[in-house]
Design an enzyme around this catalytic site. Structure first.
Site, PDB file in Angstrom:
ATOM      1  N   GLY A 154       0.813  -1.210   0.000  1.00 20.82           N
ATOM      2  CA  GLY A 154       0.000   0.000   0.000  1.00 20.82           C
ATOM      3  C   GLY A 154       0.845   1.257   0.000  1.00 20.82           C
ATOM      4  N   GLU A 158       3.319  15.093  -7.801  1.00 21.97           N
ATOM      5  CA  GLU A 158       2.278  14.100  -8.083  1.00 21.97           C
ATOM      6  C   GLU A 158       0.996  14.439  -7.329  1.00 21.97           C
ATOM      7  OE1 GLU A 158       1.396   9.269  -7.732  1.00 21.97           O
ATOM      8  OE2 GLU A 158       3.294  10.095  -7.002  1.00 21.97           O
ATOM      9  N   LEU A 215     -28.338  15.773  -9.626  1.00 20.66           N
ATOM     10  CA  LEU A 215     -29.113  16.754 -10.375  1.00 20.66           C
ATOM     11  C   LEU A 215     -29.453  16.264 -11.781  1.00 20.66           C
ATOM     12  CD1 LEU A 215     -27.281  20.034  -9.287  1.00 20.66           C
ATOM     13  CD2 LEU A 215     -29.634  19.383  -8.714  1.00 20.66           C
ATOM     14  N   HIS A 216     -28.605  15.413 -12.337  1.00 20.07           N
ATOM     15  CA  HIS A 216     -28.880  14.861 -13.661  1.00 20.07           C
ATOM     16  C   HIS A 216     -29.946  13.773 -13.624  1.00 20.07           C
ATOM     17  CE1 HIS A 216     -25.260  16.944 -15.105  1.00 20.07           C
ATOM     18  NE2 HIS A 216     -25.601  16.587 -16.330  1.00 20.07           N
ATOM     19  N   GLY A 217     -30.305  13.303 -12.432  1.00 21.71           N
ATOM     20  CA  GLY A 217     -31.338  12.284 -12.322  1.00 21.71           C
ATOM     21  C   GLY A 217     -30.934  10.978 -12.979  1.00 21.71           C
ATOM     22  N   GLY A 274      -1.389   8.528  -4.978  1.00 18.68           N
ATOM     23  CA  GLY A 274      -0.426   9.536  -4.542  1.00 18.68           C
ATOM     24  C   GLY A 274      -0.361   9.721  -3.041  1.00 18.68           C
ATOM     25  N   GLY A 275      -0.915   8.780  -2.302  1.00 22.39           N
ATOM     26  CA  GLY A 275      -1.014   8.916  -0.846  1.00 22.39           C
ATOM     27  C   GLY A 275      -2.464   9.120  -0.459  1.00 22.39           C
TER      28      GLY A 275
END
Length: 397
Positions: free
Chosen positions: A150, A260, A355-357, A381-382
């Site tokens: 990780g 990054e 909002l676009h449903g 990138g963390g």
């Protein structure tokens, strides 16, 4: 302190916007379904000078700095591209800087121009990998993350044992962006016992015996950015492929985390801005119960709050980026900029899709792609949690 909007940077925005409109938008959905962008796109971006932004001309770049790179990233997404596209097309932004930095003290006006015209192995890496990549004829990747590691960079277990003029590399990497298409991989290895933190960076060519590119990893988002697992079994890598001195890899990786993380922060606030634009357009054109959505105070206020969060994140990221470009040691501030932008993005893309449903849930909707792509920004990138640890240290905890 912020990014100054010069005439040159306005031209850079226009160039980037034209590139996205002409070369990206007609094909992006196909690339999403194919799981990668074509190699030809790298060559096209290189010819326009976009691929080399932020890299010095002495190594084949287009010049400019971190702030110019941020402008390109922002404009790609604001013009209808995506953070997944940025990840696929600009992977060299994390694969090459270590090579450039290692040779940086000797670059000057021309390579090889030091002590009697001698060249170092780092200079040779510039010619072999950096120049072709910035010209769009090669693709590079960075391999740091391991299956059980990780964010623990110091705990890397992939080993490199010196054997004469070679290193013998054994181990595995995962979540490697552009790992499928990459011609070479800048690889973090441990030159002592596994997990010792004594890291070195080696450039490993695709096709080297024992180096295997594993399965293509299927992801929630960033569909046009190929991701792979890598395996190293007794891979013999020439010592001349080492970047810098032995056991300097950890410091090199840490030094480039700032750029990054700021790139990811830029992708986050730019995605938020783009989703505000999409939501505003939708709410103006979409009518329910005989009235445009935008005519309702609840909708207007929600859009106002989304816009405020996106613009505030942009302003802070720009301020921190300008300080980094000026050479200030602002490690905690970079972490805060990433977290602020990621949080704003997460909230805004969620509201924009709402909002676009029902349409927002379809693959045909651009906002759906941004919703999927946004989730990785708080991990790559963390992680957000790692950023909080850095911020906590910054305030003396």
């Amino acid at each position: 302190m912020t990014i100054v909007d010069t005439p040159e940077r306005r031209q850079l925005r226009e160039l980037t916007r034209a590139f996205v409109t002409r070369e990206v938008l007609p094909h992006l959905d196909d690339w999403e379904r194919a799981g990668e962008v074509p190699r030809e796109l790298h060559a096209t971006a290189a010819k326009l000078g976009l691929l080399g932004i932020g890299f010095p001309e002495s190594v084949g770049g287009s010049g400019g700095d971190l702030l110019d790179s941020i402008i390109v990233t922002e404009e790609i997404i604001r013009s209808g591209g995506s953070s997944g596209l940025v990840a696929a097309l600009f992977t060299h932004g994390i694969a090459l800087p270590h090579m450039v930095a290692a040779a940086g003290g000797r670059l000057g006006g021309s390579l090889g121009g030091r002590l009697g015209g001698q060249r170092s192995t780092d200079d040779d890496l510039i010619d072999r990998y950096v120049r072709p990549t910035l010209a769009g004829t090669m693709i590079g990747a960075l391999a740091v993350t391991e299956p059980d590691g990780g964010s623990d960079v110091a705990g890397i277990r992939t080993t490199a044992r010196r054997d004469g003029d070679h290193y013998v590399v054994n181990g595995s990497k995962t979540y490697i962006t552009s790992g499928i298409r990459a011609d070479f991989v800048t690889t973090a290895v441990c030159t002592d016992f596994p997990g010792s933190g004594e890291l070195t960076l080696l450039v490993v060519d695709k096709g080297t015996p024992g180096f295997t590119v594993g399965r293509r990893l299927e992801k929630l988002g960033w569909h046009c950015s190929d991701t792979a697992e890598l395996s190293f079994v007794d891979v013999r890598v020439p010592v001349t492929h080492r970047i810098g001195a032995e056991d300097t890899g950890f410091l090199a990786i840490m030094q480039h985390f700032a750029t990054e993380r700021l790139s990811l922060a830029t992708q986050a606030y730019a995605t938020a801005q783009r989703c505000v634009e999409l939501a505003v357009r939708w709410c103006r054109d979409r009518s329910t119960f005989g009235r445009p959505l935008a005519s309702r105070q609840l909708i207007r206020h929600r859009l106002a709050e989304m816009h405020t969060r996106a613009e505030a994140a942009r302003a802070y990221v720009h301020e921190v980026a300008a300080r980094v470009a000026a050479g200030e040691p602002v490690v905690a501030e970079v972490a805060m900029a990433k977290n602020v932008a990621v949080a704003a993005c997460a909230e805004v893309v969620d509201q924009a899709l709402q909002l676009h449903g029902g349409y927002g849930y379809l693959r045909d909707a651009e906002v759906e792609r941004h919703y999927r792509d946004a989730r990785i920004l708080g991990i790559g990138g963390g992680t957000t949690e790692i950023m909080n640890e850095i911020i906590a240290k910054g305030i003396g905890l």
